[in-house]
Design a protein around this motif. Structure first.
Motif, mmCIF file in Angstrom:
data_model
loop_
_atom_site.group_PDB
_atom_site.id
_atom_site.type_symbol
_atom_site.label_atom_id
_atom_site.label_comp_id
_atom_site.label_asym_id
_atom_site.label_seq_id
_atom_site.Cartn_x
_atom_site.Cartn_y
_atom_site.Cartn_z
ATOM 1 N N HIS A 12 7.066 -22.231 -7.714
ATOM 2 C CA HIS A 12 5.452 -22.765 -7.422
ATOM 3 C C HIS A 12 5.132 -23.217 -5.915
ATOM 4 O O HIS A 12 4.088 -23.012 -5.180
ATOM 5 C CB HIS A 12 5.501 -24.357 -7.432
ATOM 6 N N THR A 13 5.776 -21.882 -4.822
ATOM 7 C CA THR A 13 5.287 -22.540 -3.373
ATOM 8 C C THR A 13 4.331 -21.084 -3.743
ATOM 9 O O THR A 13 3.782 -20.605 -2.041
ATOM 10 C CB THR A 13 7.008 -21.746 -2.460
ATOM 11 N N TYR A 14 4.703 -19.967 -4.104
ATOM 12 C CA TYR A 14 3.497 -18.663 -3.968
ATOM 13 C C TYR A 14 1.941 -18.857 -3.956
ATOM 14 O O TYR A 14 1.380 -18.128 -3.678
ATOM 15 C CB TYR A 14 4.151 -17.492 -5.195
ATOM 16 N N TRP A 15 1.329 -20.569 -4.156
ATOM 17 C CA TRP A 15 0.530 -20.816 -3.509
ATOM 18 C C TRP A 15 -0.225 -20.494 -2.024
ATOM 19 O O TRP A 15 -0.885 -19.584 -1.956
ATOM 20 C CB TRP A 15 -0.221 -22.011 -4.343
ATOM 21 N N ASN A 16 0.782 -20.569 -1.449
ATOM 22 C CA ASN A 16 0.839 -20.423 -0.322
ATOM 23 C C ASN A 16 0.539 -18.955 0.515
ATOM 24 O O ASN A 16 -0.418 -18.174 1.011
ATOM 25 C CB ASN A 16 1.882 -20.431 0.161
ATOM 26 N N GLU A 40 -0.983 -26.577 -9.245
ATOM 27 C CA GLU A 40 -1.049 -27.372 -8.463
ATOM 28 C C GLU A 40 -2.760 -27.512 -7.775
ATOM 29 O O GLU A 40 -3.070 -26.131 -7.419
ATOM 30 C CB GLU A 40 -0.226 -26.942 -7.677
ATOM 31 N N TYR A 293 13.210 -20.797 -1.981
ATOM 32 C CA TYR A 293 12.668 -21.088 -0.903
ATOM 33 C C TYR A 293 12.763 -20.288 0.088
ATOM 34 O O TYR A 293 12.378 -20.674 1.237
ATOM 35 C CB TYR A 293 13.150 -22.463 -0.943
ATOM 36 N N ASP A 296 10.369 -19.825 2.850
ATOM 37 C CA ASP A 296 10.215 -20.740 3.923
ATOM 38 C C ASP A 296 11.281 -20.923 4.671
ATOM 39 O O ASP A 296 10.868 -21.064 5.966
ATOM 40 C CB ASP A 296 10.340 -21.990 2.548
ATOM 41 N N ASP A 305 4.784 -18.183 9.833
ATOM 42 C CA ASP A 305 4.304 -17.969 8.475
ATOM 43 C C ASP A 305 4.277 -17.013 7.801
ATOM 44 O O ASP A 305 3.493 -16.158 7.970
ATOM 45 C CB ASP A 305 3.310 -18.690 8.918
ATOM 46 N N TYR A 307 4.080 -16.174 5.028
ATOM 47 C CA TYR A 307 2.840 -16.242 3.600
ATOM 48 C C TYR A 307 1.719 -15.469 4.790
ATOM 49 O O TYR A 307 0.612 -14.758 4.255
ATOM 50 C CB TYR A 307 2.086 -17.606 3.302
ATOM 51 N N MET A 359 13.662 -29.541 4.402
ATOM 52 C CA MET A 359 13.283 -29.621 2.113
ATOM 53 C C MET A 359 14.272 -30.603 2.017
ATOM 54 O O MET A 359 15.669 -29.818 2.063
ATOM 55 C CB MET A 359 13.283 -28.338 1.836
#
Length: 395
Positions: A12-16, A40, A293, A296, A305, A307, A359
């Motif tokens: 779900h963090t891949y939206w970054n 999301e 993660y 991150d 960053d 991403y 986190m």
């Protein structure tokens, strides 16, 4: 630029990744099997358009989705899932649509199949454990007679540590063959060493725009098979020997324009044919970002960053993002499993380490066997502080 992102909602963090590409001016076109309404908000805002298929495993459906985007937006410049499970499909789509920014179908075997990886290591002179394809019990016994127990068996084409075991006796060997799944397996000699990974984002020449080092005191295989709590950390600096080994491996496999995760053993003692104590032997290549993660964690360790660095590579083929080369952090992951009588409660952990924890959450059930049910990620200025945190969590 038209960038198709396959399965942009998992992890779900891949939206970054989508967000940074969109900010840079790319049309980010998503293909997935999740309902749009379930995505999301950050991902929805990052996508120019989303095409839902009934199953990402149905190539015809995904092909039609790419064809639709190609008709509507023009030539597709990139197709990526950045997900181990879909790498072969990504390569097939690139080949079918003549998209040259990525691995093609005729080369994906060297990236996905451990037996083909091994030959690349050998051809390039990169030290690596001896290996044999598991076909019959007799052939396995002959290989073990050569290398000795223990040995490691794993799927030739597998994801992570799934269905991977260490065999230490004839009884365990016979039991393995009695329950052998109907998929190709390989057997490797066991190497006494620390599991260390090299992460890099590569430009079009295969040179790293960014490098990282992660250390796994408890390998994921052991966390799963021995039901141990997984802990690993991102180092604030990269061992020059690991950097050299990682760069040699990248050159040997001829990859570029990728975020890669390469696994090595750091030898605990000198071993003939592999190297001296402290040197690195190749384990396997993963031509996608590290799992969970870890991206991150890399950001927290280096105050950067990744991403955005990936987007820099895609859009500009150069690094435009700041990276902390000094005064970094040790960023550590600790996953707690169910059924353990821990001394310290969640409240105690948060009270003691509130300034360090970056986190913490309950993981999805699919991740419990590997990552634990409850995860805590924290960063520290010194390795000593980090190890004290791990000890505290473990009590």
């Amino acid at each position: 630029m038209n960038f198709i992102f396959v399965s942009p909602n998992f992890p779900h963090t891949y939206w970054n990744f989508c967000d940074r590409l969109r900010r840079g001016g790319a049309n980010v076109l998503g293909i997935g099997d999740a309902p749009y309404d379930g995505l999301e908000d950050g991902l929805k805002a990052s996508l120019t358009e989303y095409y839902k298929v009934d199953s990402l495993g149905n190539y015809d459906e995904v092909f039609r989705a790419v064809a639709f985007f190609s008709f509507k937006y023009g030539k597709i410049d990139w197709i990526e899932s950045l997900n181990e499970y879909w790498l072969e499909q990504d390569a097939r789509l690139r080949t079918d649509f003549n998209i040259t920014t990525g691995i093609q179908e005729d080369r994906i075997g060297f990236i996905k199949e451990k037996s083909q990886m091994k030959q690349i290591y050998i051809n390039a002179g990169i030290p690596t454990a001896r290996q044999s394809k598991v076909t019959t019990l007799e052939a396995a016994r002959a290989f073990i007679e050569e290398v000795g127990y223990p040995v490691v068996v794993k799927p030739d084409n597998g994801v992570g540590a799934a269905n991977t075991w260490k065999l230490s006796s004839d009884l365990e060997l016979e039991r393995f063959f009695g329950d052998l799944p109907q998929i190709p397996y390989v057997m490797e000699e066991f190497i006494e060493g620390d599991l260390v990974s090299y992460e890099a984002i590569l430009d079009s020449k295969g040179d790293p725009l960014f490098e990282n080092m992660s250390v796994f005191p408890i390998p994921v295989m052991d966390a799963v098979n021995d039901d141990l709590n997984l802990t690993y950390y991102v180092s604030p600096v990269v061992d020059p020997k690991l950097s050299e080994a990682g760069r040699r491996t990248v050159r040997a496999f001829g990859v570029n324009r990728r975020f890669v995760h390469l696994e090595f053993f750091r030898l605990k003692k000198t071993k003939k044919g592999l190297g001296k104590k402290g040197e690195y032997a190749g384990l396997e290549v993963n031509m996608r970002p590290p799992g969970g993660y870890t991206p991150d964690m890399i950001n927290f360790a280096h105050s950067t960053d990744v991403y955005q660095i990936f987007a820099d590579m895609v859009l500009y083929d150069e690094l435009r993002t700041e990276v902390a080369n000094k005064n970094g952090y040790y960023c550590v992951y600790y996953g707690r499993k169910d059924g353990r009588d821990y001394l310290h409660s969640h409240e105690e952990i948060m009270e003691r380490y509130r300034d360090n924890i970056v986190m913490q959450e309950e993981m999805p059930p699919v991740n419990w066997p590997q990552m634990g049910r409850y995860m805590y990620t924290a960063r520290f200025k010194t390795k000593k502080e980090m190890l004290a945190f791990v000890d505290f969590m473990q009590e």
